[in-house]
Write a protein that holds these residues in place. Structure first.
Motif, short mmCIF file in Angstrom:
data_model
loop_
_atom_site.label_atom_id
_atom_site.label_comp_id
_atom_site.label_asym_id
_atom_site.label_seq_id
_atom_site.Cartn_x
_atom_site.Cartn_y
_atom_site.Cartn_z
N TYR A 116 0.91 -1.10 0.10
CA TYR A 116 0.02 -0.33 -0.04
C TYR A 116 0.90 1.21 -0.13
CZ TYR A 116 0.70 -0.25 5.26
OH TYR A 116 1.05 0.01 5.90
N PHE A 117 -0.04 2.70 -0.38
CA PHE A 117 1.16 3.34 -0.82
C PHE A 117 1.16 4.79 -0.02
CE2 PHE A 117 1.67 0.02 -3.74
CZ PHE A 117 2.93 0.01 -3.86
N THR A 118 1.32 6.10 0.01
CA THR A 118 0.79 7.26 0.13
C THR A 118 -0.06 7.78 -1.06
OG1 THR A 118 2.55 7.72 1.49
CG2 THR A 118 1.26 9.74 0.71
N ASP A 119 0.74 7.01 -2.73
CA ASP A 119 -0.84 7.28 -4.10
C ASP A 119 -1.46 6.70 -3.07
OD1 ASP A 119 -1.80 7.77 -5.96
OD2 ASP A 119 0.17 7.92 -6.85
N LYS A 120 -3.17 7.70 -3.52
CA LYS A 120 -3.69 6.72 -3.42
C LYS A 120 -4.59 5.54 -4.80
CE LYS A 120 -9.31 7.06 -2.62
NZ LYS A 120 -10.47 8.10 -2.09
N THR A 121 -4.51 5.92 -5.67
CA THR A 121 -4.62 5.25 -6.60
C THR A 121 -3.63 4.11 -7.22
OG1 THR A 121 -5.20 7.44 -8.13
CG2 THR A 121 -4.09 5.28 -9.53
N ARG A 122 -2.12 4.26 -6.64
CA ARG A 122 -1.25 2.67 -6.00
C ARG A 122 -2.09 1.89 -5.83
NH1 ARG A 122 5.05 3.59 -5.82
NH2 ARG A 122 4.88 1.66 -7.06
N SER A 123 -2.14 2.53 -4.32
CA SER A 123 -3.24 1.52 -3.30
C SER A 123 -4.42 1.14 -3.71
CB SER A 123 -2.91 1.91 -2.13
OG SER A 123 -2.14 2.81 -0.74
N GLN A 124 -5.14 1.56 -4.59
CA GLN A 124 -6.22 1.09 -5.06
C GLN A 124 -6.33 0.52 -6.42
OE1 GLN A 124 -8.35 4.73 -6.65
NE2 GLN A 124 -9.54 4.41 -5.01
N ASN A 125 -5.30 -0.09 -6.76
CA ASN A 125 -4.48 -1.09 -8.14
C ASN A 125 -3.99 -2.26 -7.66
OD1 ASN A 125 -5.00 1.00 -10.12
ND2 ASN A 125 -3.00 1.72 -10.16
N SER A 126 -2.62 -1.81 -6.95
CA SER A 126 -2.79 -2.75 -5.43
C SER A 126 -3.61 -3.70 -4.77
CB SER A 126 -1.73 -2.52 -4.54
OG SER A 126 -0.80 -3.34 -4.09
N LEU A 127 -4.30 -3.01 -4.09
CA LEU A 127 -5.65 -3.40 -3.88
C LEU A 127 -6.70 -5.05 -4.62
CD1 LEU A 127 -7.64 -4.26 -1.34
CD2 LEU A 127 -8.85 -2.38 -2.35
N ASP A 128 -6.43 -4.04 -5.98
CA ASP A 128 -7.57 -4.97 -6.98
C ASP A 128 -6.73 -5.81 -7.95
OD1 ASP A 128 -9.78 -4.58 -9.12
OD2 ASP A 128 -8.23 -4.39 -10.18
N ASN A 129 -5.16 -5.47 -7.28
CA ASN A 129 -4.34 -7.04 -8.34
C ASN A 129 -4.48 -8.42 -7.00
OD1 ASN A 129 -3.89 -5.80 -10.67
ND2 ASN A 129 -1.36 -5.25 -9.63
#
Length: 570
Positions: A116-129
């Motif tokens: 997970y990341f400070t960047d919300k979009t990266r966290s969303q992509n990581s969660l989706d993956n």
């Protein structure tokens, strides 16, 4: 060869070396029975960052080992341990995995961690993956993601993952939010995806697996070894002298195939324990089994903690006897016994060999003569130059006609004069201990000392503290003031033609001993007469070099004083 994908997520295999993180041991279930969802706990780290960290510490000590099979971030999935091998992603002490699935997660589940990341979009992509990967593997292994895919936070107390990833992606921390995402991908996606994962996913290692720490003694052997530690100066790690943890390190190392614990005593609440060992909370109605590890983390112990071994539990929920080192923070005394009231004690570690149905009555600790307090304490006298630690004062003392300065030990344990001083005749020094002539004049958490020859006794208390003795009365000759109900008797009481007190046998039971010889030159011999644990009709007339006479002037039956607890004083 085309890039392997699981529900559209690129997958790579990058195996950890065989060591402690990846032991090479097979799941006891053969194939995964359930899945556990995690997040990395390290914000702004990628899947590769975490795998690299594991590879660089692949043979970390067992007590701080952790690992997972799979790491996923916003770009890829990396498998670092085959999912048919064990990984250490849930502590063995957790109980819900056993309650829900009948097996420890380490032995029957795969663990997948999402970055997970400070960047919300990266966290969303990581969660989706992560959801895509979990859906793919649950489908492949026949795992019901709705009931057989808990979050780490669901099955182990104190854990908060994968809640971190969910929160940084803009969801609530509840794992049901991950379940909803998995639902989208459980039947696959239209993107190009392998129908089956590579054989590497469950490839068996050809290297010799690393053996996990496990118990290699039975209960009686463990108790006998604990008894052998009493009176020893234990510096297991050759660092900072005789710390409380050194005793536990030695004990744990001996009863297993080399299980090594790191950290301070306060860290014992989270270390990875050998399989079968359990961390249990101390509750008002809990009586710890003998041979378990006591862990203190509250009150005066909230910074570094304290620990020791449960020697005897016959005091029930009120008191127990602990074998410990460094209770007084000086780290210069051997492992010794103390009666404790559970204050600040929050947990116990129960090794798997503990079995309260095992008869321990025939295990007799080797007697150790600890009679250092054999000097007569009399009003007006200079104190003796040695008294073992007591958690209550032996006596009250007056400063001599020159006054005194308070000293404290420096880092080399050399006494150094402080700015604290007291005028001649100051008479409120309460002495808890005297070490090599230095009298501790305050309490366990205060290292104030005065040279013993500068003091004069003005009031004598019983050895464990209590009511006052006036005039020239010895603390070892006065019956009513020497003894505290529930405590271990002192190791020396002069002969009396009437009983001092009534005693109860501790949890081991007791065998009667007799002696031959005279004038202090005695040979002690066990008889075939024994008493069960809890027998409370021993009447004590004398204690000689630690041996308590339990009958009358015409009967030479004796029991070692540490096997008794005072239940009534006469």
């Amino acid at each position: 060869m085309a890039q392997e994908k699981w529900n559209g997520v690129p997958v790579r295999y990058e195996w950890l070396p065989i060591g402690t993180r990846r032991s090479g041991q097979s799941l006891t279930t053969g194939k995964p029975k359930f899945a556990v969802a995690h997040d990395t706990g390290n914000k702004d780290t990628t899947a590769q960052d975490n795998v690299d960290y594991y590879k660089n510490s692949y043979n970390i000590d067992w007590s701080i080992v952790a690992s997972a099979h799979i790491f996923v971030d916003d770009k890829e999935c990396i498998v670092c341990i085959p999912v048919t091998e064990k990984a250490w992603h849930v502590l063995y002490g957790a109980i819900k995995d056993n309650q829900w699935y009948g097996v420890d997660a380490n032995d029957g589940a795969f663990g997948a961690e999402g970055s997970y990341f400070t960047d919300k979009t990266r966290s969303q992509n990581s969660l989706d993956n992560l959801a895509r990967v979990l859906a793919y593997l649950c489908n492949y292994w026949g795992i019901d993601y709705k009931t057989e895919m808990p979050g780490h936070q669901d099955i182990q107390v104190g854990k908060v993952d994968p809640g971190n990833l969910l929160e940084y992606a803009g969801y609530g921390r509840d794992v049901s939010n991950l379940d909803k995402l998995v639902t989208k991908y459980i039947d696959g996606v239209e993107e190009e995806s392998d129908s089956e994962p590579s054989k590497e996913l469950s490839e068996t290692t050809t290297e010799k697996p690393t053996e996990s720490p496990q118990t290699n003694v039975d209960y009686k052997e463990a108790i006998e070894y604990m008894h052998s530690l009493k009176g020893q100066y234990i510096d297991f790690d050759n660092f900072a002298a005789y710390q409380c943890m050194d005793l536990i390190l030695d004990y744990a190392d001996h009863v297993t195939n080399g299980y090594r614990i790191w950290g301070n005593a306060i860290d014992l609440t989270w270390v990875a324990l050998p399989k079968g060992w359990k961390l249990v909370e101390n509750t008002p109605d809990y009586v710890p089994p003998i041979g378990t590890i006591a862990v203190y983390t509250e009150g005066i112990y909230d910074k570094w903690g304290h620990t020791g071994l449960v020697w005897d539990n016959s005091g029930g929920t009120e008191t127990f006897v602990i074998l410990e080192q460094n209770y007084d923070t000086l780290a210069n005394s051997p492992a010794k016994l103390r009666t404790d009231n559970y204050a600040g004690l929050t947990h116990f570690i129960l090794p798997d060999f503990v079995d309260e149905d095992v008869d321990l009555s025939n295990i007799t600790p080797e007697p150790v003569n600890t009679n250092e307090n054999n000097a007569t304490l009399k009003v007006g006298n200079v104190p003796p130059n040695k008294l073992t630690w007591s958690n209550q004062p032996y006596f009250r003392a007056t400063a001599d006609n020159e006054g005194v300065s308070i000293c404290r030990p420096n880092h080399n344990n050399v006494m150094v004069v402080t700015s604290g001083s007291y005028d001649p005749g100051y008479n409120q020094f309460y002495v808890y201990e005297i070490r090599d002539g230095w009298a501790r004049v305050y309490s366990p958490d205060n290292d104030g000392f005065v040279w013993y020859e500068r003091l004069r006794i003005n009031v004598v208390y019983k050895p464990g503290g209590g009511s006052e003795l006036h005039d020239d009365v010895s603390a070892y000759d006065n019956v009513l003031n020497d003894l505290a109900i529930g405590s271990i008797p002192p190791d020396d009481l002069n002969w009396s033609d009437s009983a001092y007190f009534r005693g109860r046998v501790d949890s081991y039971g007791a065998t009667i001993t007799k002696h031959t010889g005279s004038n202090g030159n005695y040979d002690w011999h066990l008889t075939n007469e024994s008493y069960s644990a809890g027998y409370d009709q021993f009447y004590i007339f004398e204690i000689l070099n630690g041996w308590a006479r339990v009958y009358s002037s015409s009967n030479n039956g004796w029991v070692w004083h540490e096997r008794l607890r005072i239940v009534e004083v006469y």
